[in-house]
Design an enzyme around this catalytic site. Structure first.
Site, PDB file in Angstrom:
ATOM      1  N   GLY A 173      13.275   2.389  -3.149  1.00  0.00           N
ATOM      2  CA  GLY A 173      13.251   2.713  -4.686  1.00  0.00           C
ATOM      3  C   GLY A 173      13.034   4.216  -5.108  1.00  0.00           C
ATOM      4  N   MET A 192      10.761   6.405  -4.647  1.00  0.00           N
ATOM      5  CA  MET A 192      10.277   7.213  -3.841  1.00  0.00           C
ATOM      6  C   MET A 192      11.254   7.090  -2.426  1.00  0.00           C
ATOM      7  SD  MET A 192       7.388   8.685  -4.817  1.00  0.00           S
ATOM      8  CE  MET A 192       6.262   9.153  -3.375  1.00  0.00           C
ATOM      9  N   SER A 208       2.470  11.873  -1.789  1.00  0.00           N
ATOM     10  CA  SER A 208       2.444  12.393  -3.226  1.00  0.00           C
ATOM     11  C   SER A 208       3.672  13.299  -3.471  1.00  0.00           C
ATOM     12  CB  SER A 208       1.106  13.113  -3.361  1.00  0.00           C
ATOM     13  OG  SER A 208       1.139  13.500  -4.721  1.00  0.00           O
ATOM     14  N   LYS A 249      -5.483   9.931  -0.216  1.00  0.00           N
ATOM     15  CA  LYS A 249      -4.490   9.706  -1.173  1.00  0.00           C
ATOM     16  C   LYS A 249      -5.263   8.791  -2.371  1.00  0.00           C
ATOM     17  CE  LYS A 249      -0.455   9.793  -3.165  1.00  0.00           C
ATOM     18  NZ  LYS A 249      -0.238   8.476  -4.241  1.00  0.00           N
ATOM     19  N   HIS A 262      -7.058  11.293  -4.056  1.00  0.00           N
ATOM     20  CA  HIS A 262      -6.117  12.181  -4.751  1.00  0.00           C
ATOM     21  C   HIS A 262      -5.750  11.861  -6.265  1.00  0.00           C
ATOM     22  CE1 HIS A 262      -1.887  13.215  -5.912  1.00  0.00           C
ATOM     23  NE2 HIS A 262      -2.106  14.423  -5.256  1.00  0.00           N
ATOM     24  N   ASN A 263      -5.499  10.440  -6.061  1.00  0.00           N
ATOM     25  CA  ASN A 263      -5.189   9.845  -7.441  1.00  0.00           C
ATOM     26  C   ASN A 263      -6.185   9.894  -8.606  1.00  0.00           C
ATOM     27  OD1 ASN A 263      -2.679   9.421  -5.966  1.00  0.00           O
ATOM     28  ND2 ASN A 263      -2.144   7.538  -6.925  1.00  0.00           N
ATOM     29  N   GLU A 321      -6.441  13.008  -9.946  1.00  0.00           N
ATOM     30  CA  GLU A 321      -5.382  13.214 -10.820  1.00  0.00           C
ATOM     31  C   GLU A 321      -5.536  12.475 -12.325  1.00  0.00           C
ATOM     32  OE1 GLU A 321      -1.509  11.594  -8.931  1.00  0.00           O
ATOM     33  OE2 GLU A 321      -1.567  10.216 -10.637  1.00  0.00           O
TER      34      GLU A 321
END
Lengths: 301, 301, 301, 301
Positions: free
Chosen positions: B9, B11, B121, B173, B176-177, B180
């Site tokens: 997809g 990513m 990311s 991760k 991290h989000n 964000e």
């Protein structure tokens, strides 16, 4: 061009030097003689009084004021006014409240002077990397100062601009700092979660460094954080005590006055206030209430 | 080296291409035939089944799984297992919950396989700029995959690292989000304040552009925001509706489980939930209560 | 005793009647002739002008002002002053900002008048149940008004008190309303959770009624909520739109000025502001950012 | 009627006594011999084992379990099951997670037993004032227990009710506690603001007492707070440390799972967590960041 600079501290001193390196003639004054001497040593004109500062500049003059907000700004303007002449420009590059800037603009304009408010970001790194400047004031006056802004900015055409009429510079800088509070708090919370997750043995310094490249959160604040964590991974010796300098709370007040809901900027401010509270009454009250209705034990001091 | 990639997809497709450009042999599968065809056209090996994918790789194999979290990951692993052999490496590069990754690592390890969790990311920009990768798993297994990480990362020695044992990649991760979310909310609130301050006639696109250089809030998110605002300054046609993809709420749950107070990350999630609420009962209740005690008029629907 | 009452709205009209029932002579004025007529019909003295109000009272006079905060209060005082004489007492029973009350106290005191600020709680139920009054001002002046307070209060010795010097009444009432916001928001959130939990088929009206007896959350607000839910269980026809009247935001400002972290009162205010926002820029910005870095689809308007 | 009661602590002991006073035969067990002895001394039947408890009750039995949530409930049920017979009723009156209650109901039902979940509010005051009970379970089973609920409640027809199917009792109690957190936090913040406003010399105990009569915030929590403040106006000796018992965090998780924005209940939980944090990493990180970009001094530990 020629420019006067009053206030040669962390910010003002570096700005003077960046201007000098950019080919401008800087006449600088500070109550701190050392700061003035340092300016002279670097090749600019350090003077001992506001009078001398004005005398060393040719009309029409531009004087950049870089002093703490509030009374110091008004005092400096009051001292300068009798020495300056019509058409001379006052620039407030500090962290003044934009409402004060609008007032000062109106008052000075009525007496034939010009006034520009400049929100200046960049901190101690500005000398090397340039300053981001958000400027409020009359278009023609801002235009006259173009050479100054082009030198102070990271690049002549980048990082500065007239964001609107008088007050618009300090207003935008105010909100900039509010956003800064939110970003800082978000990062800080994340690293605190990592520290608490003992079983994964995470290394905050390493994570910050990884994120500097390719991640969604990469940013200048993260770059600085990565360096600081590298130097002191466990933040030894640092107290969990966070000052706030005014602009965060002004942003919160303004958001409420404008009926804009801004929970994250607000919460970031509240959390800083919380960091400075000791012997917290709110929490004691909660403890007492729990005891009162549920018989729950209270921790004693 | 050779790598299998399941899920081509937004990513996965870009990652396959970055790996190919880096000199790796990529064998890719996706249920979407177009995606597979595109892969083949670009010079990699697109295959029509998981069986073919495994056949096209030499043991010890490494298969990177880039599918939605939850059942799709388990299904993919289940389909792969009978085809793979001891020592083969499963890599979950998607947004899985770290607890699932720890479970999968344990289960696969018990059967002689290897498993690595990679928080990835970089979004749609990763092909060009590289991916930031936070990796959890056994050290020797991560080491075997080094050539892959060095290619996917922004630079061979930057933007990736093993952050800890199994689960540590997806855990980092996840947070991290969460960060964000907080950064995004802080920026969004700031621009909303600007829009509301009508009398200063501020221009969000201009401000974002100024801040890109020299300001404290400069960041990749701001760069993207500046571009988006330039293209659509008034955000015309965009609904005020914000999905959340799971990692933000996991971060909130984790912070509470760990007894870490994380108000800004939490509030950012709550605000996204709020953006999707219509016909809000909370607010109706408040209106009714105000009426009940104070006789205040209620706005009617 | 005798008392003048200016402002015969929802609050003032009921207070006049409670005072009359308590045996006091009430002289009342309102720009609304109907309100004055109603007062007269009930057995008090409704008058057509401030002049007549003052004439109908014997010195030393006490005039209770019950008008919207801000200019209306100052206008009323300005109109009264030339008609009143030294020693006469002005009472501001409305929702004025305590800073204004301190100013008015100082100004009136300097001219020989007395001033008392009364934060008055009880809403439309005060006529029947009595009012809670928090009073700021000079002790001897408050003492002179004791008969009035004893009648307005739920009981002569309950529900009222001098909380401190000038300003203390309105300050305490301000925070009272801030707390009220927090309590209301907490209840409203709870009922919204119940509504969302479809599979348990919960009945908000029933739950509110159960909680009225024996629960930890039993309260007057809950009593009113239970009645309102009984009458309109699904809150049909009510818009999710919540005004705020000033005191909540003053509480937030004050908390910040005092460096007290008050996240729940603050969040309750922010949530009310949020209820009135339409076409939310913050949420549009978030949607745009998600699209910009991750290619996530944006919902269109 | 007859009832068994396992767990004779602060809650269970008082409930047993209220039931006895209401004419019921209570057979009670606790691992704490003193609690059992106290029960016997009061006129009920204290027993030394679960076996004896069951033996002392005639089928169909009803056994009310009042033990800490989680394993203790499952252990108690496991111990009881072999001793009980089809049609016997298990009642969990503690603070169990509603998901566990739904599970237990399903498991017990499959074996021919009945199960009812009762959220019980009222704390240490329940003996005197009665308990508020929110009940989940099958209608006919709840009906069989009617005499028990009518006695435990503040009045036979008030303060209790079947709120829905299995799980509905504990779900409603869970949210009740979330609301309680919000109300408590709102009050506590208000009193903290009063304490900080030194120049007005406010007296928290007096204010709480005034508010008890006629104010919008009057409530049982306020009554208890007023008493506690009277006894200890400055909250001397009490640590600012606030535990949370599970239901608050479950409410937050549930709100997020249901996509209901509940900022005030959430923030109340976060603030409790914050009260227990020491040596706060979040705040240290903020301090370090401020230093890194602005050269701001850091407070040292």
């Amino acid at each position: 061009m020629e420019i006067g600079l009053i206030g040669l501290g962390k910010m003002g001193g570096n700005m003077a030097e960046r201007l000098r390196q950019g080919g401008h003639k800087v006449v600088g004054f500070d109550f701190n003689k050392e700061a003035t001497a340092k300016l002279t040593a670097a090749g600019s004109v350090g003077v001992d009084s506001v009078e001398d500062l004005v005398k060393n500049l040719q009309a029409p003059r531009a004087v950049w004021i870089m002093v703490p907000d509030g009374k110091p700004v008004d005092d400096t303007i009051a001292k300068l006014k009798p020495l300056m002449q019509k058409g001379d420009i006052f620039i407030d590059g500090g962290n003044s409240n934009y409402k004060e800037s609008i007032r000062r603009h109106g008052e000075l304009k009525a007496e034939g002077f010009e006034f520009v408010d400049v929100g200046t970001s960049g901190g101690v790194w500005g000398l090397k990397e340039g300053y981001s400047m958000m400027i409020g004031g009359d278009e023609d006056v801002v235009e006259k100062l173009r050479p100054i802004f082009e030198t102070l900015a990271p690049a002549p055409d980048k990082g500065w601009g007239r964001t609107g009429p008088s007050g618009a510079g300090h207003f935008v800088k105010m909100v900039h700092n509010g956003i800064e509070y939110g970003m800082m708090q978000a990062f800080a919370e994340g690293f605190a979660i990592f520290e608490a997750k003992k079983e994964l043995q995470l290394d905050n310094a390493q994570i910050a460094e990884i994120w500097q490249y390719g991640s969604v959160v990469r940013s200048w604040l993260l770059d600085l954080t990565a360096e600081a964590l590298k130097a002191n991974p466990e933040l030894k010796g640092i107290a969990p005590f966070v000052p706030d300098s005014g602009e965060g709370r002004w942003t919160v007040f303004e958001a409420i006055d404008l009926n804009v809901s801004a929970p994250v900027i607000t919460e970031s401010l509240i959390r800083r206030i919380r960091s400075r509270e000791t012997d917290n009454l709110t929490d004691k009250m909660l403890s007492v209430m729990r005891n009162a209705f549920g018989g729950h034990a209270m921790k004693k001091e």
